[in-house]
Design an enzyme around this catalytic site. Structure first.
Site, PDB file in Angstrom:
ATOM      1  N   SER A 178       1.056  -0.999  -0.060  1.00  0.00           N
ATOM      2  CA  SER A 178      -0.416   0.123  -0.317  1.00  0.00           C
ATOM      3  C   SER A 178       0.352   1.309   0.096  1.00  0.00           C
ATOM      4  O   SER A 178       1.700   1.353   0.876  1.00  0.00           O
ATOM      5  CB  SER A 178      -1.044  -0.270   0.970  1.00  0.00           C
ATOM      6  OG  SER A 178      -1.483   0.950   1.585  1.00  0.00           O
ATOM      7  N   TYR A 206      -2.341  -1.327  11.471  1.00  0.00           N
ATOM      8  CA  TYR A 206      -2.052  -1.981   9.881  1.00  0.00           C
ATOM      9  C   TYR A 206      -1.571  -1.302   8.640  1.00  0.00           C
ATOM     10  O   TYR A 206      -0.409  -2.097   8.236  1.00  0.00           O
ATOM     11  CB  TYR A 206      -3.914  -1.262   8.952  1.00  0.00           C
ATOM     12  CG  TYR A 206      -3.231  -0.608   7.790  1.00  0.00           C
ATOM     13  CD1 TYR A 206      -4.575  -2.503   6.977  1.00  0.00           C
ATOM     14  CD2 TYR A 206      -3.754  -0.013   7.268  1.00  0.00           C
ATOM     15  CE1 TYR A 206      -4.644  -2.785   5.586  1.00  0.00           C
ATOM     16  CE2 TYR A 206      -3.135  -0.030   5.782  1.00  0.00           C
ATOM     17  CZ  TYR A 206      -3.980  -1.165   4.886  1.00  0.00           C
ATOM     18  OH  TYR A 206      -3.970  -1.384   3.519  1.00  0.00           O
ATOM     19  N   LYS A 245       1.629  -3.657   6.349  1.00  0.00           N
ATOM     20  CA  LYS A 245       2.315  -4.184   5.323  1.00  0.00           C
ATOM     21  C   LYS A 245       3.876  -3.218   5.181  1.00  0.00           C
ATOM     22  O   LYS A 245       4.057  -4.067   4.016  1.00  0.00           O
ATOM     23  CB  LYS A 245       1.206  -2.580   4.622  1.00  0.00           C
ATOM     24  CG  LYS A 245      -0.127  -3.105   4.236  1.00  0.00           C
ATOM     25  CD  LYS A 245      -0.246  -4.011   3.517  1.00  0.00           C
ATOM     26  CE  LYS A 245      -2.081  -4.044   3.739  1.00  0.00           C
ATOM     27  NZ  LYS A 245      -2.176  -5.418   2.403  1.00  0.00           N
TER      28      LYS A 245
END
Ligand code: UFG
Length: 351
Positions: free
Chosen positions: A137, A162, A166
């Site tokens: 991302s 989160y 990643k």
């Protein structure tokens, strides 16, 4: 992995293949002739998407799709999949993805997203399958020093668990290629995926109140919510609202297929941005969606949302030059396809 093999001889494992980006990617892979095995635990997706995939690709292509309901962290289940199918490459989408929720549940986010990746690559190694494409991302770039963002722009500390998952999974996969040069890793850094399949049969179907702008706007358009909440109009942008690089989910899906074809027979670790190269503000999105649905959507200005960056957009030259991939669709098409999906499926797959 797919070295010298045609799509018809290539079996791709897609984790999280019932989710938003995963399902659209599965459609593109089936249309290109690949054999596809989807592993999904349906914790944040619906099995009904499989019928929609069948409807879109037709019976012949649908025969090349197998669904296994399992958690990617379940090693026994994964081992069984690798025993049964001769998997050539993996596209790894499965993971928790709600930024706000990750702040509330860091243990669950770290354990699920990182744990399932470690289980996956361990089982892959046991079966000598060492080609993986990972859903990364633009969040790894944090608050950018300069725009547009290239793959060489620095990774910045994440602002939530989160984002850290990643960030860390990128490093974990990169480490594999250092330890064992046979690994073939592609990290795809998505900007903001929106839109839906042009058929209106598949789209984004978040559970509960949407965190992301587009599904929220779509639910206002369909009458499920009163007004869009615009998080901040005092940013240093042309209209004061946040700017993002929105990309049509079908362009993103084609980007995965392009990466899969490109990586065949290669080794090492390569990173690609997948965006359009164009920034769009929140108010521009609301206007574009209003045009798509044929009425002015109400909105209210709210304070900034914690952790949001002012603006980001991608430089996609590398994907263009190396993968031969370019985004085709603009904001008008993204909003039109999103509206087509939402208006025909006002309550998502369960409606
Ligand atoms: N926004 C609103 N109202 C909303 C939701 C969002 O005004 O109800 C604004 C945000 O402030 C931001 C823009 O719309 O300016 C986009 O917000 P999204 O939540 O749709 O997307 P983000 O850019 O915050 O997040 C996306 C992905 C994340 C990823 C992140 C970083 O959803 O998974 O990009 O690249 F981590």
């Amino acid at each position: 992995m797919t070295n010298g093999k045609q799509p018809g001889d290539t079996c791709v494992l897609v984790t999280g293949g019932c989710g938003f980006i995963g399902s659209h990617t599965v459609v593109v892979l089936l249309e290109q002739g690949y054999e596809v095995v989807v592993v999904d635990d349906l914790s944040n997706s619906s099995e009904k998407v499989l019928d929609r995939i069948d409807q879109i690709v037709g019976d012949e292509a649908a025969e090349r799709l197998t669904f296994v309901r399992a958690d990617v962290a379940d090693r026994d289940a994964l081992e069984a999949v690798f025993d049964e199918f001769d998997i050539d490459a993996v596209i790894h989408f499965a993971g928790f993805k709600a930024v706000g929720e990750s702040v509330e549940k860091p243990i669950e986010y770290y354990s699920n997203n990182i744990g399932n990746t470690l289980a996956l690559v361990d089982v892959m190694r046991n079966h000598d399958c060492k080609s993986i494409i990972f859903s990364s991302s633009a969040t790894v770039y944090g608050d950018p020093d300069a725009l547009p963002l290239t793959e060489d722009s620095p990774k910045k500390p994440a602002t939530n668990p989160y984002g850290w998952t990643k960030w860390m999974i990128e490093e974990i996969l990169r480490s594999l290629t250092v330890a064992d040069p046979a690994w073939d890793v592609v990290l795809l850094r998505y900007f903001n995926p929106i839109g839906a399949h042009p058929s209106g049969l598949m789209g984004e179907d978040p559970k509960g109140i949407p965190n992301n702008l587009l599904p929220y706007v779509a639910q206002v358009a369909v009458g499920r919510r009163d007004a869009v909440h615009v998080f901040g109009n005092d940013y240093d942008t042309p209209d004061g609202t946040g700017v993002r690089d929105y990309i049509h989910v079908m362009d993103l899906a084609r980007g995965h297929a392009a990466a899969l074809a490109w990586m065949a027979g290669k080794t090492g670790c390569e990173v690609f941005n997948l965006g359009t190269g164009t920034g769009t503000s929140v108010l521009e999105i609301i206007r574009a969606f209003s045009a798509a649905c044929g009425r002015d959507l109400p909105y209210v200005i709210e304070p900034r949302r914690a952790g949001d960056v002012t603006a980001n957009w991608a430089d996609c030259t590398k994907a263009h030059e190396m993968l031969g991939w370019d985004a085709e669709f603009g904001i008008a098409e993204m909003c039109a396809d999103s509206w087509n999906w939402q208006s025909h499926n006002p309550n998502g797959y369960e409606g």
